[in-house]
Design a protein around this motif. Sequence first.
Motif, PDB file in Angstrom:
ATOM      1  N   UNK B 291       0.813  -1.218   0.000  1.00  0.00           N
ATOM      2  CA  UNK B 291       0.000   0.000   0.000  1.00  0.00           C
ATOM      3  C   UNK B 291       0.848   1.270   0.000  1.00  0.00           C
ATOM      4  N   UNK B 292       1.528   1.527  -1.092  1.00  0.00           N
ATOM      5  CA  UNK B 292       2.275   2.776  -1.197  1.00  0.00           C
ATOM      6  C   UNK B 292       1.562   3.699  -2.160  1.00  0.00           C
ATOM      7  N   UNK B 293       1.444   4.967  -1.778  1.00  0.00           N
ATOM      8  CA  UNK B 293       0.790   5.902  -2.698  1.00  0.00           C
ATOM      9  C   UNK B 293       1.676   6.162  -3.923  1.00  0.00           C
ATOM     10  N   UNK B 294       1.058   6.731  -4.936  1.00  0.00           N
ATOM     11  CA  UNK B 294       1.855   7.147  -6.087  1.00  0.00           C
ATOM     12  C   UNK B 294       1.523   8.594  -6.418  1.00  0.00           C
ATOM     13  N   UNK B 447       4.438   5.648   5.112  1.00  0.00           N
ATOM     14  CA  UNK B 447       4.864   4.434   4.413  1.00  0.00           C
ATOM     15  C   UNK B 447       6.361   4.455   4.149  1.00  0.00           C
ATOM     16  N   UNK B 448       6.966   5.638   4.235  1.00  0.00           N
ATOM     17  CA  UNK B 448       8.411   5.712   4.116  1.00  0.00           C
ATOM     18  C   UNK B 448       8.925   6.016   2.720  1.00  0.00           C
ATOM     19  N   UNK B 449       7.984   6.186   1.794  1.00  0.00           N
ATOM     20  CA  UNK B 449       8.419   6.390   0.415  1.00  0.00           C
ATOM     21  C   UNK B 449       9.080   7.764   0.217  1.00  0.00           C
ATOM     22  N   UNK B 450       8.449   8.818   0.749  1.00  0.00           N
ATOM     23  CA  UNK B 450       9.031  10.157   0.563  1.00  0.00           C
ATOM     24  C   UNK B 450       9.921  10.518   1.751  1.00  0.00           C
ATOM     25  N   UNK B 451      11.088  11.029   1.441  1.00  0.00           N
ATOM     26  CA  UNK B 451      12.026  11.429   2.488  1.00  0.00           C
ATOM     27  C   UNK B 451      11.418  12.468   3.423  1.00  0.00           C
TER      28      UNK B 451
END
Lengths: 127, 617
Positions: B291-294, B447-451
């Motif tokens: 479940x990571x956004x885009x 979620x950790x995707x963006x710094x």
Amino acid sequence: MAQLTLDELRKKRKEAQKEIYLREGKYKSKIIVHMGTCGIAAGAREIVSAFLGEIEILPEKDVMLTTSGCAGLCSMEPMATVELLNLPSVKYGHLTPDKVRRVFKEHILGGNIVTEYAIGIGSEKGG
Amino acid sequence: MLCTGTGCVAGGAFRIKETLENEIQKQGLEKEISVIITGCNGFCGQGPLLVVQPDEIFYGFLNPEDIPFLVQEHFLKGRPVKKLMFTPPEKKEPIPLLSEIPFFKKQMLVVLRNKGIIDPEKIDDYVARDGYTALEKVLISMTPDEVIDEITRSGLRGRGGAGFPTGTKWKICRTEQKTPKYIICNCDEGDPGAYMDRSVFESDPHTVIEGMILGAYAIGVSRGYIYARTEYPLAIKRMDLAISHARDYGLLGENILGTDFSFNLEIREGSGAFVCGEETSLIHSIEGKGPEPRQRPPFPAEFGIWDCPTVINNVETWANVPVIINRGADWFSKIGTETSKGTKIFSLVGKINNTGLIEVPMGITLREVVYDIGGGIPDDKKFKAVQTGGPSGGCIPYSMIDVPIDYESLTNAGSMMGSGGMIVMDEDTCMVDVAKFFIQFTNDESCGKCTTCRDGSDALLEVLTNITNGNGKEGDLEFLEEAGNAIKDASMCGLGTTLPNPVLSTLKYFRDEYEAHIKESMCPALVCKNLIKYYILPEKCTGCRLCLKNCPPGAIKGELKHIHIIDQSKCTKCGTCLDVCPTKVSAIIKVSGKETEKITGIEEPYPVKRREKEIKK
Ligand SMILES: Cc1cc2nc3c(=O)[nH]c(=O)nc-3n(C[C@H](O)[C@H](O)[C@H](O)COP(=O)(O)O)c2cc1C
């Protein structure tokens, strides 16, 4: 069950209205226990059993017991709504099995609202 | 309006009717005044009764003998008759009318119209309350475009957070060329303290199903998903049952109600991460990915599940649809404000007397919600702030309590509508601690995707933790603001762009509280443990040993009838002593900041008697 057509759905609705509105049919009173997550957590299941226990010993089974979702005032759960034929409904809050037995005897069988436990009478404003 | 419910008829309502008609005729008023008989008015204890409209004057306990006087005075001379009006018996009204109880009075039930009335596990109960009549209506008499048009004109906006116009979203998806298309109901409901969507599923699942069928018809979709968190077992069970009943009735599946329109619906359970509620992330989850956004655009309406056009709406948004189709866009758009139409459900929690789930017309003020519906703050405490919009929202202070609740006003106040969580805070709430709580939450849920979101929330949390621990320093507040705004600008999904809101809004309205923590090592609300001390007032302690016996770390010294003292080096600040000290004694206090220095306690417990002697001297 066979799938319905438009006409059959309408017929179903007419029949279902008889049940839910107490106007016709074999029941003269209806008890709704509010069983949302909040109600169940506060002990709504016990309330249902208490009502069931009272209904079981009635000679005539003319009291309908049903359940519904959260009534909104979660801090007053467990709650139940009591409707007698042709009278506005009454909501009771903070019920316990003992209070249920009193409500059953005095209100449902005797026709007198148990004012100590009643939160309100009538229904809310619809949209 | 003469009530002819059973109660009033038994009390002689029809005799009243006859006299009333005769008298009106005698006075020649029959053209202006008509006697209309109604069903039960509900206030049976006052019968026989009537209501004069449009004046809304209520007359109760009527006798035929009263009628000539009433007609002459009120109808002819225009003077309402006081002695026949309803006078509340001395304050203690035993059972108030539900529609007059403040908690219920200001509410307006549209989405929750069936709550507490129908059995959610019986489709016939929903059908009896005009359920699936909207579906009948569109299948017989409306084209898909007309349905979209009706929703657009109603002014309905998304109830899941951002408030995007629903009709517009549907239209975009409908005009996409690519097929198949999908619709989704978002019941992830990740905001702490929010349970609106759960309750809709639990009390009236069919209204959501009907809304989705109508949407599918309008958009041109034959498959839909309901995404609900696994932590909602009862809601899922009831929804599952409702879907199977609807299928049995031919309301879902192939050739719905004998037409050539087909639509299938299934439930997907999510594991309840907050970010799963974000639409692109939710779509990934349905596709079986992480479940990571885009990045958006493209929006799901163009590029959704398996890259196909997909409309995703919140539970409450869908639940509004059948009502709008049934009662019309004109009716719906009369409720609410210029830009925000209809009603909104809120879960009202926190320091408030009537906790619960409420549905109110848009435009109602926070004051009405907190004081009229919510019944105010318990224990006569002062209202401090209300937090709306969940972790993405902000805190609104008392000075803004008269803002109307609509999308724009809440955003302008530095908060947002969000999905409808409403947490009331009283004077005992520390706003720095509140900000820390929400950042802790979003930091866990990122979620950790963006710094910016991942590390940025770490940085905010560290500074907030320092401040609440008493290690705040000059420049911290400026850093929070700068970092907060950077996270807002640079994150991809709504989680990151909104996570600084609780910090920024509390900084804006409660900056002095932050400053007190940093400059004076003081927590004004007496919450932050490192900044407070518990202390036993020697002049009040009776030496009863209650606190001593209950103190978990055994930090209290004393013996019977001796004044007790707290060993600050052992105290864990759990507050048990304060809770157990009898109210009439109230010997224990909490202090913070400079106050802690003023206290120079006694060294060893000494007999209460000695104190009394000293006082006498
Ligand atoms: C971090 C995050 C969490 C969200 N959680 C939810 C949620 O729990 N329920 C929901 O309906 N929308 C949630 N949303 C909003 C959805 O992305 C989306 O805008 C919404 O489901 C669209 O439906 P609506 O137009 O009916 O509001 C969330 C958004 C973000 C950024």
